[in-house]
Design an enzyme around this catalytic site. Structure first.
Site, PDB file in Angstrom:
ATOM      1  N   PHE A 180      48.113  84.769  14.468  1.00  0.00           N
ATOM      2  CA  PHE A 180      48.969  85.015  13.196  1.00  0.00           C
ATOM      3  C   PHE A 180      50.319  84.473  13.828  1.00  0.00           C
ATOM      4  CE2 PHE A 180      52.542  87.126  10.494  1.00  0.00           C
ATOM      5  CZ  PHE A 180      51.912  86.172   9.570  1.00  0.00           C
TER       6      PHE A 180
ATOM      7  N   LYS B 265      65.018  80.998  18.233  1.00  0.00           N
ATOM      8  CA  LYS B 265      66.140  81.120  18.537  1.00  0.00           C
ATOM      9  C   LYS B 265      66.158  80.309  19.634  1.00  0.00           C
ATOM     10  CE  LYS B 265      68.575  83.880  21.516  1.00  0.00           C
ATOM     11  NZ  LYS B 265      68.377  83.099  22.532  1.00  0.00           N
TER      12      LYS B 265
ATOM     13  N   THR C 221      31.204  62.817  23.708  1.00  0.00           N
ATOM     14  CA  THR C 221      32.145  63.682  22.836  1.00  0.00           C
ATOM     15  C   THR C 221      31.871  63.303  21.871  1.00  0.00           C
ATOM     16  OG1 THR C 221      33.878  63.138  24.407  1.00  0.00           O
ATOM     17  CG2 THR C 221      34.624  64.509  22.495  1.00  0.00           C
TER      18      THR C 221
ATOM     19  N   ASN D 125      41.495  68.203  25.552  1.00  0.00           N
ATOM     20  CA  ASN D 125      41.737  67.327  25.929  1.00  0.00           C
ATOM     21  C   ASN D 125      43.101  66.529  24.972  1.00  0.00           C
ATOM     22  OD1 ASN D 125      41.014  65.916  27.674  1.00  0.00           O
ATOM     23  ND2 ASN D 125      39.017  64.434  25.885  1.00  0.00           N
TER      24      ASN D 125
ATOM     25  N   GLU E 276      39.163  60.543  35.201  1.00  0.00           N
ATOM     26  CA  GLU E 276      38.467  59.320  35.859  1.00  0.00           C
ATOM     27  C   GLU E 276      39.495  59.443  37.506  1.00  0.00           C
ATOM     28  OE1 GLU E 276      38.638  55.447  34.135  1.00  0.00           O
ATOM     29  OE2 GLU E 276      38.667  56.519  32.013  1.00  0.00           O
TER      30      GLU E 276
ATOM     31  N   LYS F 284      34.910  69.824  24.146  1.00  0.00           N
ATOM     32  CA  LYS F 284      35.532  68.935  24.737  1.00  0.00           C
ATOM     33  C   LYS F 284      37.596  68.248  24.131  1.00  0.00           C
ATOM     34  CE  LYS F 284      35.887  65.077  27.791  1.00  0.00           C
ATOM     35  NZ  LYS F 284      34.721  64.348  27.259  1.00  0.00           N
TER      36      LYS F 284
ATOM     37  N   CYS G  68      63.529  86.343  20.463  1.00  0.00           N
ATOM     38  CA  CYS G  68      64.187  84.831  21.652  1.00  0.00           C
ATOM     39  C   CYS G  68      63.047  83.238  20.495  1.00  0.00           C
ATOM     40  CB  CYS G  68      63.500  85.531  22.578  1.00  0.00           C
ATOM     41  SG  CYS G  68      63.760  86.594  23.329  1.00  0.00           S
TER      42      CYS G  68
END
Length: 438
Positions: A262, A271, A124, A214, A161, A210, A268
């Site tokens: 954006f 608030k 990674t 994560n 894992e 990757k 909704c």
């Protein structure tokens, strides 16, 4: 195919066992003599279900061996996988010291080899590592340029894992970062037995996915834990609530909202976030993650304003004022906030939004806009052409389907800041297009 895998840690051990299980010949390399000895005995150096069996079978069949000799490994393979550790530095950035060392070592061994060789990054690494760091070092050490008997690909792993062997054989997709015009045929053939779509992308995208995955996993866990604690403190069975929450595959557990763009707004979301934070506060439950959602959203507007300001104070054509297309709801619309900011800083703003008719606004919606932009009717235009008149800077938020052709027809040589990721705008000739402008 003959492969060498550098690093017999978790990713390297799993990759060695699984690729050998596919019938490839593997030589694994590590600086740890103990790991090399274990693998040559047919034992996995890491604890992972099924891996001991895979490695034992592969060693017994002569398809897998380990060594500390880099020249031996490179000389007797066509492809080298890098699976070394990339731990955190004290400042949180990724340490690439092991990557640098192994790339330099492999490159030097390639320089002593006549035939072609390909290097594949499984570790990674941050976006830009291939082009800015690894490829220049590899070319320098190998004495060859990419394409001259030398190949390099990014192939990030998505192994969990405890289920890594299953994940290796049945991933959601196989991701390959490659140079422009290269379809990564070599690695496609290598993964032919893996029943998953193959996506070939530029190096930076492959390197970023990757990290992105994560970070998102961590975000989901943080959300679940903080929200769950608030619910529990309110006498709610949080696990039962989340089970039902996850039943919504249209919005909650889906690609919905996972498209950079954006800021959010409307009547909704802001608030209900404030309401949930108030519930947490009354219950005495700290929610540091959730408490940053609204401030984070506000920075999107600030970044957009800064991108506009870089073009100097001039007339701005703003397409979209309601918080999303197909509605006239202006309450807590981020486009209203942006327009208000521009007007307050002296910009000449022209706005087009087919759904918004100032004279028709009612109730809380009308009260909100009269408070935020009292003279909105003077800024609204009746058509895309009128909004574009005299403007060199266009900010695109959203537009009704029936107005798209008129917008495109009116765009000639303006600068367009696209907040929505419009493919039609990106492909439009003659304009100075800027996508996610921040």
């Amino acid at each position: 195919m003959r492969l060498s895998i550098f690093g017999i840690g978790y990713v390297g051990a799993v990759s060695s066992g699984c690729l050998a299980g596919f019938g490839h010949e593997i030589v694994a390399i590590d600086v740890s003599a103990d790991k090399v000895t274990m693998l040559n005995r047919g034992q996995s150096p890491v604890v992972e279900p099924q891996l001991d069996t895979l490695i034992g079978q592969a060693v017994a069949a002569g398809r897998l061996r380990a060594t500390t000799d880099v020249d031996d490994a490179v000389a007797n393979s066509e492809v080298s996988f890098i699976a070394v550790g990339t731990p955190s530095e004290p400042d949180g950035s990724v340490s690439l010291r092991a990557v640098d060392h192994v790339i330099a070592t492999i490159g030097a061994a390639i320089a002593r080899k006549d035939g072609p060789h390909t290097v594949v990054m499984r570790s990674t690494v941050p976006p830009g590592t291939a082009e800015e760091r690894v490829i220049p070092l590899l070319e320098q050490q190998a004495g060859r340029r990419l394409g001259d008997r030398l190949g390099y690909y990014s192939n990030p792993e998505f192994l969990r894992e405890g289920t890594a062997v299953r994940d290796f054989s049945a991933p959601p997709f196989t991701l390959l970062g490659a140079p422009a015009g290269d379809d990564a045929a070599l690695l496609r053939a290598l993964y032919a037995e893996v029943a998953a779509p193959v996506h070939v992308t530029p190096y930076r995208i492959a390197e970023s996915v990757k990290h992105l995955s994560n970070v998102y996993h961590a975000v989901k866990l943080a959300f679940a834990n903080e929200a769950g604690a608030v619910l529990a403190a309110s006498g709610v069975d949080a696990r039962a609530a989340f089970e039902l929450f996850c039943e919504d595959r249209t919005l909650n557990i889906s690609p919905a909202y996972l498209r950079p763009g954006f800021a959010f707004g409307g009547s909704c979301l802001p608030k209900d976030i404030r309401s949930f934070l108030a519930i947490a506060g009354h219950a005495g439950v700290p929610v540091p993650f959730l408490s940053q959602v609204l401030p984070s959203n506000a920075t999107v507007v600030e970044r957009t304003y800064a991108a506009i300001a870089r073009h100097g104070r001039q007339r701005v054509s703003l397409f979209g004022l309601s918080f999303k297309p197909g509605t006239d709801d202006l309450r807590e619309s981020p486009f209203v906030v942006l327009a208000e900011r521009l007007i307050g800083r002296g910009y000449d703003v022209r706005i087009f939004d087919r759904s918004v008719r100032v004279a028709s606004l009612l109730g809380a919606n009308r009260s909100y806009i009269e408070r935020e932009i009292p003279h909105l009717d003077r800024l609204m235009t009746a058509s895309p052409a009128e909004a574009l008149e005299g403007s060199r800077l266009v900010v695109f938020g959203h537009i009704a389907a029936e107005d798209r052709s008129a917008l495109l027809a009116g765009l000639t040589d303006q600068t367009v800041l696209d907040l929505a990721g419009s493919a039609a705008l990106q492909a439009h000739p003659g304009i100075a297009y800027q996508g996610l402008c921040w």
